[in-house]
Design a protein around this motif. Sequence first.
Motif, PDB file in Angstrom:
ATOM      1  N   VAL A 103       0.860  -1.203   0.000  1.00  0.00           N
ATOM      2  CA  VAL A 103       0.000   0.000   0.000  1.00  0.00           C
ATOM      3  C   VAL A 103       0.889   1.243   0.000  1.00  0.00           C
ATOM      4  CG1 VAL A 103      -1.639   1.355   1.365  1.00  0.00           C
ATOM      5  CG2 VAL A 103      -1.972  -1.111   1.112  1.00  0.00           C
ATOM      6  N   ASP A 104       1.881   1.268   0.884  1.00  0.00           N
ATOM      7  CA  ASP A 104       2.780   2.434   0.969  1.00  0.00           C
ATOM      8  C   ASP A 104       3.536   2.636  -0.343  1.00  0.00           C
ATOM      9  OD1 ASP A 104       2.003   2.809   3.588  1.00  0.00           O
ATOM     10  OD2 ASP A 104       3.734   1.794   4.452  1.00  0.00           O
ATOM     11  N   GLU A 105       4.026   1.525  -0.879  1.00  0.00           N
ATOM     12  CA  GLU A 105       4.797   1.626  -2.135  1.00  0.00           C
ATOM     13  C   GLU A 105       3.910   2.164  -3.265  1.00  0.00           C
ATOM     14  OE1 GLU A 105       6.747  -2.071  -3.308  1.00  0.00           O
ATOM     15  OE2 GLU A 105       6.910  -1.353  -5.386  1.00  0.00           O
ATOM     16  N   PHE A 106       2.706   1.646  -3.392  1.00  0.00           N
ATOM     17  CA  PHE A 106       1.825   2.075  -4.482  1.00  0.00           C
ATOM     18  C   PHE A 106       1.356   3.522  -4.272  1.00  0.00           C
ATOM     19  CE2 PHE A 106       0.372  -2.623  -5.225  1.00  0.00           C
ATOM     20  CZ  PHE A 106       1.614  -2.908  -5.787  1.00  0.00           C
ATOM     21  N   ALA A 107       1.102   3.895  -3.017  1.00  0.00           N
ATOM     22  CA  ALA A 107       0.612   5.258  -2.750  1.00  0.00           C
ATOM     23  C   ALA A 107       1.681   6.301  -3.092  1.00  0.00           C
ATOM     24  CB  ALA A 107       0.187   5.390  -1.285  1.00  0.00           C
ATOM     25  N   ALA A 108       2.944   5.899  -3.072  1.00  0.00           N
ATOM     26  CA  ALA A 108       4.026   6.845  -3.371  1.00  0.00           C
ATOM     27  C   ALA A 108       4.286   6.941  -4.881  1.00  0.00           C
ATOM     28  CB  ALA A 108       5.304   6.413  -2.653  1.00  0.00           C
ATOM     29  N   ALA A 109       3.644   6.074  -5.661  1.00  0.00           N
ATOM     30  CA  ALA A 109       3.890   6.054  -7.112  1.00  0.00           C
ATOM     31  C   ALA A 109       3.074   7.151  -7.800  1.00  0.00           C
ATOM     32  CB  ALA A 109       3.508   4.682  -7.672  1.00  0.00           C
ATOM     33  N   PRO A 110       3.500   7.592  -8.982  1.00  0.00           N
ATOM     34  CA  PRO A 110       2.756   8.633  -9.690  1.00  0.00           C
ATOM     35  C   PRO A 110       1.408   8.134 -10.222  1.00  0.00           C
ATOM     36  CG  PRO A 110       4.703   7.950 -10.958  1.00  0.00           C
ATOM     37  CD  PRO A 110       4.760   7.230  -9.655  1.00  0.00           C
TER      38      PRO A 110
END
Length: 256
Positions: A103-110
């Motif tokens: 979730v954290d990784e995807f939320a930081a993606a553009p």
Amino acid sequence: MRFHILTLFPEAFAGAAEYSMMGRAVQRGLVSVNVVDIRQFTEDRHGTADDYQFGGGPGMVLKPEPTFAAVEKILASLPADDAANTPVVLTSPQGSRFNQRLVDEFAAAPALVIICGHYAGVDERIRTNLATHEVSIGDYVLTGGELPAMVMVDAVSRFIPDVVGSAENVQEDSITSGLLQHPLYTRPADFRGMEAPEILRSGNHAAIDQWRRRQSLERTFRLRPDLLPAAHLSNSDRAYLAQLGWPVDGNEPLAE
Ligand SMILES: C[S@@+](CC[C@H](N)C(=O)[O-])C[C@H]1O[C@@H](n2cnc3c(N)ncnc32)[C@H](O)[C@@H]1O
């Protein structure tokens, strides 16, 4: 954050992003959901997006060409840097378990591209040569990737700044905080003889904080002791857990 969802069943998403927190986030322009019909990227007049398996066997397989074409078109529409940092997620019961780290990784993606499989699954080349991540929402098999995609959009959106009222709300949630959340009560104070704890109505904020922290520790210890080794624990948390039977210096909780 822009979500791009590739599916054979775009109608499955009708209304999904129109209510509650997601609806408000979309209206405020904080997130957008672009549902892409994979069939629009087929080249024959029947819109054939799936085919029989090589080698025989039950169930149709999502063909590679339309899915590759759809993902390539989406990535080509993004600035090069964004495209390079946009995860392409294949929903699959064989994937890594969806969790807070993802979730954290995807939320930081553009942006996030999510591919919904269906029928027997997708052509292996989509998994090996197109997807950057293969993600499962649990050890059970669903008919298609549409529900997993909705789960991911919802969970990731909560970590886009300003989507949830205050950052504190999400950080205090179960799992995100590293522990399970304390019990919650609202009015009436007495419901059919079941009373909300007196302390929560005392107005003593220090005592309320301590009660909540201890409830949270105890609940985690009883229900999800596997979370404790990675949780941020103060000395007083550790002392409280020790009273419950959790080892202060060990990695594994004691069996109850
Ligand atoms: C019926 S399933 C195919 C399962 C495949 N035959 C297998 O054994 O791995 C069809 C599609 O549903 C989605 N799906 C099913 N279960 C899922 C899960 N637990 N997590 C994520 N996606 C899932 C995937 O997109 C998958 O391609």
